[in-house]
Scaffold this motif. Structure first.
Motif, PDB file in Angstrom:
ATOM      1  N   ASP A   1      27.321  -4.294  15.736  1.00  0.00           N
ATOM      2  CA  ASP A   1      26.625  -4.795  14.542  1.00  0.00           C
ATOM      3  C   ASP A   1      27.378  -4.449  13.266  1.00  0.00           C
ATOM      4  N   VAL A   2      27.973  -3.268  13.223  1.00  0.00           N
ATOM      5  CA  VAL A   2      28.750  -2.876  12.041  1.00  0.00           C
ATOM      6  C   VAL A   2      29.935  -3.815  11.864  1.00  0.00           C
ATOM      7  N   VAL A   3      30.652  -4.078  12.932  1.00  0.00           N
ATOM      8  CA  VAL A   3      31.818  -4.967  12.852  1.00  0.00           C
ATOM      9  C   VAL A   3      31.374  -6.380  12.488  1.00  0.00           C
ATOM     10  N   ARG A   4      30.289  -6.856  13.071  1.00  0.00           N
ATOM     11  CA  ARG A   4      29.783  -8.205  12.768  1.00  0.00           C
ATOM     12  C   ARG A   4      29.428  -8.320  11.281  1.00  0.00           C
ATOM     13  N   GLN A   5      28.690  -7.342  10.759  1.00  0.00           N
ATOM     14  CA  GLN A   5      28.318  -7.369   9.344  1.00  0.00           C
ATOM     15  C   GLN A   5      29.543  -7.203   8.452  1.00  0.00           C
ATOM     16  N   ALA A   6      30.459  -6.345   8.858  1.00  0.00           N
ATOM     17  CA  ALA A   6      31.670  -6.121   8.073  1.00  0.00           C
ATOM     18  C   ALA A   6      32.497  -7.400   7.971  1.00  0.00           C
ATOM     19  N   LEU A   7      32.531  -8.176   9.038  1.00  0.00           N
ATOM     20  CA  LEU A   7      33.261  -9.445   8.996  1.00  0.00           C
ATOM     21  C   LEU A   7      32.585 -10.431   8.058  1.00  0.00           C
ATOM     22  N   ARG A   8      31.260 -10.331   7.946  1.00  0.00           N
ATOM     23  CA  ARG A   8      30.536 -11.235   7.044  1.00  0.00           C
ATOM     24  C   ARG A   8      30.693 -10.844   5.583  1.00  0.00           C
ATOM     25  N   ILE A   9      30.523  -9.557   5.283  1.00  0.00           N
ATOM     26  CA  ILE A   9      30.471  -9.144   3.872  1.00  0.00           C
ATOM     27  C   ILE A   9      31.575  -8.181   3.464  1.00  0.00           C
ATOM     28  N   GLY A  10      32.347  -7.683   4.393  1.00  0.00           N
ATOM     29  CA  GLY A  10      33.393  -6.721   4.071  1.00  0.00           C
ATOM     30  C   GLY A  10      32.907  -5.309   4.361  1.00  0.00           C
ATOM     31  N   LEU A  11      33.748  -4.500   4.939  1.00  0.00           N
ATOM     32  CA  LEU A  11      33.371  -3.146   5.359  1.00  0.00           C
ATOM     33  C   LEU A  11      32.957  -2.244   4.207  1.00  0.00           C
ATOM     34  N   PRO A  12      33.692  -2.198   3.097  1.00  0.00           N
ATOM     35  CA  PRO A  12      33.256  -1.318   2.003  1.00  0.00           C
ATOM     36  C   PRO A  12      31.877  -1.705   1.457  1.00  0.00           C
ATOM     37  N   GLN A  13      31.598  -3.008   1.385  1.00  0.00           N
ATOM     38  CA  GLN A  13      30.303  -3.448   0.877  1.00  0.00           C
ATOM     39  C   GLN A  13      29.188  -3.068   1.837  1.00  0.00           C
ATOM     40  N   LEU A  14      29.457  -3.113   3.146  1.00  0.00           N
ATOM     41  CA  LEU A  14      28.446  -2.726   4.128  1.00  0.00           C
ATOM     42  C   LEU A  14      28.097  -1.252   3.969  1.00  0.00           C
ATOM     43  N   ALA A  15      29.098  -0.404   3.878  1.00  0.00           N
ATOM     44  CA  ALA A  15      28.844   1.027   3.730  1.00  0.00           C
ATOM     45  C   ALA A  15      28.128   1.322   2.416  1.00  0.00           C
ATOM     46  N   ALA A  16      28.481   0.582   1.369  1.00  0.00           N
ATOM     47  CA  ALA A  16      27.867   0.816   0.056  1.00  0.00           C
ATOM     48  C   ALA A  16      26.382   0.500   0.072  1.00  0.00           C
TER      49      ALA A  16
END
Length: 85
Positions: A30-45
């Protein structure tokens, strides 16, 4: 479901993914899927607490007396708060 073959990633990217898993409590997929959609730094933020200066500005605004404002002035005020002014 289609999957990609396993591929090597940099240590930095692996660290960011692990941090995303830790802060979001999502599984790696799920982290990788969301990161591909919005970008990893934005997901963590999304899971980080608001900065202290923003909390202080919100508390100050709530303590002030309410006054009528136009939609344009409201938008300008929110932009100033978001920009840290």
């Amino acid at each position: 479901m289609k999957t990609l073959p396993k591929m090597e990633i940099s240590d930095e990217l692996d660290t960011q993914i692990k941090e995303g898993i830790r802060v979001s409590e999502l599984c790696k997929t799920d982290v990788v899927r969301q990161a591909l959609r919005i970008g990893l730094p934005q997901l963590a933020a999304r899971f980080q607490p608001a900065p202290l200066w923003l909390e202080e500005r919100i508390r100050e605004a709530l303590a002030e007396e309410a006054v009528p404002v136009t939609a344009a002035q409201f938008k300008k005020n929110l932009k100033a708060i978001a920009d840290g002014r």
